[in-house]
Design a protein around this motif. Structure first.
Motif, PDB file in Angstrom:
ATOM      1  N   ALA A  37       0.836  -1.204   0.000  1.00 29.58           N
ATOM      2  CA  ALA A  37       0.000   0.000   0.000  1.00 29.58           C
ATOM      3  C   ALA A  37       0.871   1.255   0.000  1.00 29.58           C
ATOM      4  O   ALA A  37       0.618   2.207  -0.755  1.00 29.58           O
ATOM      5  CB  ALA A  37      -0.928  -0.005   1.216  1.00 29.58           C
ATOM      6  N   HIS A  82      -4.318   1.963   3.158  1.00 28.86           N
ATOM      7  CA  HIS A  82      -4.814   0.691   2.627  1.00 28.86           C
ATOM      8  C   HIS A  82      -5.947   0.935   1.635  1.00 28.86           C
ATOM      9  O   HIS A  82      -5.986   0.357   0.546  1.00 28.86           O
ATOM     10  CB  HIS A  82      -5.292  -0.163   3.799  1.00 28.86           C
ATOM     11  N   ALA A  85      -4.673   2.908  -1.628  1.00 29.61           N
ATOM     12  CA  ALA A  85      -3.887   2.079  -2.544  1.00 29.61           C
ATOM     13  C   ALA A  85      -4.781   1.118  -3.319  1.00 29.61           C
ATOM     14  O   ALA A  85      -4.698   1.023  -4.546  1.00 29.61           O
ATOM     15  CB  ALA A  85      -2.825   1.307  -1.768  1.00 29.61           C
ATOM     16  N   GLY A  86      -5.645   0.396  -2.606  1.00 31.79           N
ATOM     17  CA  GLY A  86      -6.493  -0.592  -3.268  1.00 31.79           C
ATOM     18  C   GLY A  86      -7.545   0.034  -4.162  1.00 31.79           C
ATOM     19  O   GLY A  86      -7.611  -0.231  -5.367  1.00 31.79           O
ATOM     20  N   GLY A 120     -10.399  -2.892  -4.506  1.00 30.54           N
ATOM     21  CA  GLY A 120     -10.141  -2.570  -3.109  1.00 30.54           C
ATOM     22  C   GLY A 120     -10.772  -3.565  -2.155  1.00 30.54           C
ATOM     23  O   GLY A 120     -10.140  -4.006  -1.186  1.00 30.54           O
ATOM     24  N   PHE A 124      -7.550  -6.136  -2.001  1.00 28.57           N
ATOM     25  CA  PHE A 124      -6.770  -5.468  -0.962  1.00 28.57           C
ATOM     26  C   PHE A 124      -7.376  -5.648   0.422  1.00 28.57           C
ATOM     27  O   PHE A 124      -6.661  -5.661   1.422  1.00 28.57           O
ATOM     28  CB  PHE A 124      -6.629  -3.979  -1.288  1.00 28.57           C
TER      29      PHE A 124
END
Length: 298
Positions: A37, A82, A85-86, A120, A124
């Motif tokens: 991430a 987190h 990033a996802g 996401g 993720f």
């Protein structure tokens, strides 16, 4: 002016990305999914992502990571990282596809939202963190749906406000083959991060999302590059509500019955979760209204 700013941005992004990508695997005992991430966010946000990493996650002295990241704002930083990033990868590449197909606002929004939420939530969140659900992917999907939904709506709102108002004003801003497009989406991702931070603060405070996770050396799997394979030693802040036992032979996380109950039923009351869902949807709806009526046409 913008060309100079972009040039400086990319010049700073390259060493920032290399520093985080190398240093985080060498010195920081963080869960692998969180490492990726930080790397992904730094690839788009350059020095800002590197600053977040050093200030919020990098172990200052050996053996101090668990204590260092236990502060609430660092936990929330990890939670928001987190999400950004996802979801951010899906949103950005959805925007690139939409721009390439010359989609209008609503089809483009739906494409970005579906790709962002799918990646996401499906990977993720649910897949990368399925060990916290006893290795059950479907259970992990159920556990992570609401936190992902609440955070995604806020992230999407921040990104829409930047991208839809800025792209039409910049020559080449809506062309994925031009650096202007990627610069605008990088700044949009930062705006989305800021917009999602308060919601993630609430969710971390109510134990609906984890923040940073310390992974001790003897708790790693034989393949440390596996995003889903980290056996996490959860920090003390989070451990109050999520107790885990560790199997040294398999390096898998086995939640206790109490932990399973906590993970299945977050501590926030059902009525409060409904209200926060309404807030999340409302923020996105207002953003879409503003963009629809006030954003300049490409």
């Amino acid at each position: 002016m913008l060309d100079g700013v972009m040039l400086l941005w990319w010049i700073l992004t390259v060493p920032s990305f290399l520093f985080v990508a190398i240093d985080i695997f060498r010195t920081t005992p963080e869960a692998t999914v969180m490492k990726w991430a930080f790397i992904i966010l730094t690839a788009f946000t350059g020095p800002v992502g590197a600053f977040f990493y050093v200030l919020g996650c990098r172990e200052p002295l050996k053996g101090t990571h668990e204590q260092y990241v236990s502060v609430r704002w660092r936990q929330v930083l990890g939670s928001t990282m987190h999400c950004a990033a996802g979801d951010g990868i899906g949103i950005i590449f959805g925007s690139a596809i939409g721009a390439g197909l010359a989609l209008t606002l609503w089809p483009d929004f739906l494409l970005e939202y579906v790709l962002g939420f799918s990646f996401g939530w499906g990977y993720f969140q649910a897949f990368a963190m399925k060990d916290m659900a006893g290795g059950d992917y479907l259970k992990s999907l159920r556990m992570t749906f609401l936190p992902e939904f609440l955070s995604m709506n806020c992230l999407m709102s921040g990104m829409l406000l930047v991208s839809k108002f800025w792209m039409p004003r910049v020559s080449g801003g809506d062309d994925p083959g031009r650096p202007e497009f990627w610069f605008i989406m990088s700044i949009a991702l930062l705006a989305g991060f800021i917009a999602a931070y308060p919601m993630n603060w609430w969710m971390v405070s109510n134990h609906m999302k984890h923040g940073m996770i310390t992974v001790l050396a003897n708790e790693r799997q034989d393949d440390p590059s596996s995003m889903a394979g980290d056996s996490a030693s959860v920090d003390r802040h989070h451990a109050e509500n999520m107790s885990m036992s560790h199997n040294d032979e398999t390096s898998s996380v086995t939640p206790t019955p109490e932990a399973e109950a906590t993970m299945s039923m977050p501590t926030a009351a059902g009525s409060l979760k409904i209200r926060m869902s309404i807030v999340s949807v409302g923020v996105l709806a207002i953003t879409l209204g503003v963009v629809t009526f006030f954003a300049p046409m490409a």
